[in-house]
Motif scaffolding. Structure first.
Motif, short mmCIF file in Angstrom:
data_model
loop_
_atom_site.label_atom_id
_atom_site.label_comp_id
_atom_site.label_asym_id
_atom_site.label_seq_id
_atom_site.Cartn_x
_atom_site.Cartn_y
_atom_site.Cartn_z
N LYS A 134 23.74 2.14 -18.49
CA LYS A 134 24.95 1.96 -19.32
C LYS A 134 25.83 0.85 -18.73
CE LYS A 134 28.98 4.32 -21.16
NZ LYS A 134 29.75 5.56 -21.22
N LEU A 135 26.05 0.88 -17.42
CA LEU A 135 26.87 -0.14 -16.77
C LEU A 135 26.22 -1.51 -16.91
CD1 LEU A 135 29.33 -0.92 -15.08
CD2 LEU A 135 28.00 -0.32 -13.03
N GLU A 194 7.11 -11.08 -7.32
CA GLU A 194 8.55 -11.33 -7.31
C GLU A 194 9.28 -10.13 -6.73
OE1 GLU A 194 9.99 -12.58 -11.13
OE2 GLU A 194 8.32 -13.96 -11.40
N PRO A 195 10.46 -10.36 -6.13
CA PRO A 195 11.24 -9.24 -5.61
C PRO A 195 11.61 -8.26 -6.73
CG PRO A 195 12.19 -11.33 -4.92
CD PRO A 195 11.12 -11.64 -5.92
N LYS A 196 11.49 -7.00 -6.43
CA LYS A 196 11.87 -5.93 -7.37
C LYS A 196 12.86 -5.02 -6.65
CE LYS A 196 8.91 -6.97 -10.66
NZ LYS A 196 9.41 -7.82 -11.69
N PHE A 197 13.75 -4.42 -7.42
CA PHE A 197 14.69 -3.47 -6.84
C PHE A 197 14.91 -2.35 -7.83
CE2 PHE A 197 17.19 -6.58 -9.15
CZ PHE A 197 18.10 -5.80 -9.85
N GLU A 198 15.45 -1.26 -7.32
CA GLU A 198 15.81 -0.16 -8.20
C GLU A 198 17.20 0.32 -7.83
OE1 GLU A 198 12.95 2.95 -7.75
OE2 GLU A 198 13.61 3.46 -5.75
N LYS A 199 17.93 0.77 -8.83
CA LYS A 199 19.27 1.32 -8.61
C LYS A 199 19.10 2.71 -7.98
CE LYS A 199 21.10 -2.23 -10.70
NZ LYS A 199 21.71 -2.39 -11.96
N THR A 200 19.91 3.00 -7.00
CA THR A 200 19.76 4.26 -6.27
C THR A 200 20.76 5.32 -6.73
OG1 THR A 200 21.16 3.40 -4.50
CG2 THR A 200 18.77 3.17 -4.24
N TYR A 201 21.48 5.03 -7.79
CA TYR A 201 22.39 6.03 -8.35
C TYR A 201 21.89 6.44 -9.73
CZ TYR A 201 24.53 1.86 -10.52
OH TYR A 201 24.75 0.70 -11.21
N ASP A 202 22.58 7.31 -10.38
CA ASP A 202 22.19 7.87 -11.68
C ASP A 202 21.64 6.80 -12.62
OD1 ASP A 202 23.16 8.45 -14.65
OD2 ASP A 202 22.94 10.40 -13.66
N LYS A 203 20.37 6.95 -13.01
CA LYS A 203 19.68 5.95 -13.85
C LYS A 203 20.40 5.72 -15.17
CE LYS A 203 15.64 3.94 -15.46
NZ LYS A 203 16.10 2.68 -15.94
N GLU A 204 20.81 6.77 -15.82
CA GLU A 204 21.50 6.64 -17.11
C GLU A 204 22.82 5.89 -16.95
OE1 GLU A 204 23.33 9.75 -20.27
OE2 GLU A 204 21.24 10.12 -19.68
N ALA A 205 23.57 6.22 -15.91
CA ALA A 205 24.85 5.54 -15.65
C ALA A 205 24.60 4.07 -15.30
CB ALA A 205 25.60 6.23 -14.52
N ALA A 206 23.56 3.81 -14.53
CA ALA A 206 23.24 2.43 -14.15
C ALA A 206 22.87 1.61 -15.38
CB ALA A 206 22.09 2.42 -13.14
N VAL A 264 34.33 -3.50 -19.29
CA VAL A 264 33.55 -3.03 -18.13
C VAL A 264 34.45 -2.10 -17.32
CG1 VAL A 264 32.30 -3.73 -16.05
CG2 VAL A 264 32.26 -5.20 -18.08
N PRO A 265 33.98 -0.90 -16.99
CA PRO A 265 34.84 0.06 -16.28
C PRO A 265 35.13 -0.32 -14.83
CG PRO A 265 32.63 0.97 -16.52
CD PRO A 265 32.67 -0.31 -17.31
#
Length: 150
Positions: free
Chosen positions: A139-140, A125-137, A98-99
């Motif tokens: 992959k991480l 149910e609670p939902k969330f979305e990543k607010t940074y680059d989708k592809e990077a998210a 993991v980087p």
């Protein structure tokens, strides 16, 4: 499961904790002794008695657990709200593959309670979305989940 205390995750709850989801984690603050609550998402139930999660290894969560391993996670899913209490231990200070500098923590489940108030159920149910680059998210997320499964 209303009004019941289970010694482990049920077969209905286990799969809910085998995917990334919004979880509230309660620890005991290592300085004040007061409750400390954080939102986390990298969570994985290894089996009905063990739940793993990953957090930044510089997080207050890590220090709190090192001082006092008693924790509770709050899971909203399956139509209800569940309190999952147990003893946590930092099993890896820095996860391999993991980087980011993430610590791996494992909770040994002591009890599971349905804590939803009487006469109601969760409909969304609670939902969330990543607010940074989708592809990077994505992959991480894959890297973290792969490391937690080892």
């Amino acid at each position: 499961m209303a009004n019941q205390v289970e010694p482990a995750l049920t077969k209905e709850l286990l799969p809910l904790l085998q995917e990334e989801r919004y979880i509230a984690l309660s620890t005991i603050d290592h300085e004040t002794g007061a409750p400390n609550v954080n939102a986390i998402s990298w969570v994985y139930a290894k089996d009905e008695k063990h739940v793993r999660f990953a957090v930044d290894n510089r997080s207050r969560i890590v220090e709190n657990i090192k001082e006092n391993g008693l924790v509770t996670i709050l899971l909203i899913g399956g139509g209800s709200t569940y309190s999952i209490a147990g003893h946590a231990k930092v099993t890896e200070e820095k996860m391999d593959g993991v980087p980011l500098k993430l610590a791996l923590v494992e909770i040994t489940v002591r009890e599971v309670r349905d804590v939803m108030f009487y006469g109601s159920r969760i409909v969304n149910e609670p939902k969330f979305e990543k607010t940074y680059d989708k592809e990077a998210a994505d992959k991480l997320d894959r890297q973290v989940m792969d490391a937690m499964l080892k």
